[in-house]
Scaffold this motif. Sequence first.
Motif, short mmCIF file in Angstrom:
data_model
loop_
_atom_site.label_atom_id
_atom_site.label_comp_id
_atom_site.label_asym_id
_atom_site.label_seq_id
_atom_site.Cartn_x
_atom_site.Cartn_y
_atom_site.Cartn_z
N ILE A 19 0.71 -1.10 0.05
CA ILE A 19 0.01 0.01 -0.06
C ILE A 19 0.83 1.20 -0.06
N ALA A 23 1.55 4.23 -3.03
CA ALA A 23 1.23 5.66 -2.98
C ALA A 23 2.49 6.33 -2.79
N LEU A 61 -4.37 5.83 4.57
CA LEU A 61 -4.21 4.74 4.06
C LEU A 61 -4.59 3.37 4.48
#
Length: 78
Positions: A19, A23, A61
């Motif tokens: 993740i 990003a 996130l």
Amino acid sequence: MEELVRTNDPVLISFLESILEEAGIKHFVADGNMSILEGSLAMIPRRILVDSDQIQIARKLVRDAGLEHELRPESGQT
């Protein structure tokens, strides 16, 4: 750097790393080599650290992934 998550779960660490990488958030998994000392028992939690200037984005996130319960308290909070 600030601590985002502390866990023994290698699957969670891998998921969070993906993740963060997607990003573009720089991070570091601390204590990853401690298995040498503990005998690969995963007793010592690994810590995912994120640059202070990106910690709020990283926390969002993690929350968006439904893993808010894994977050460490924010700096200054207990």
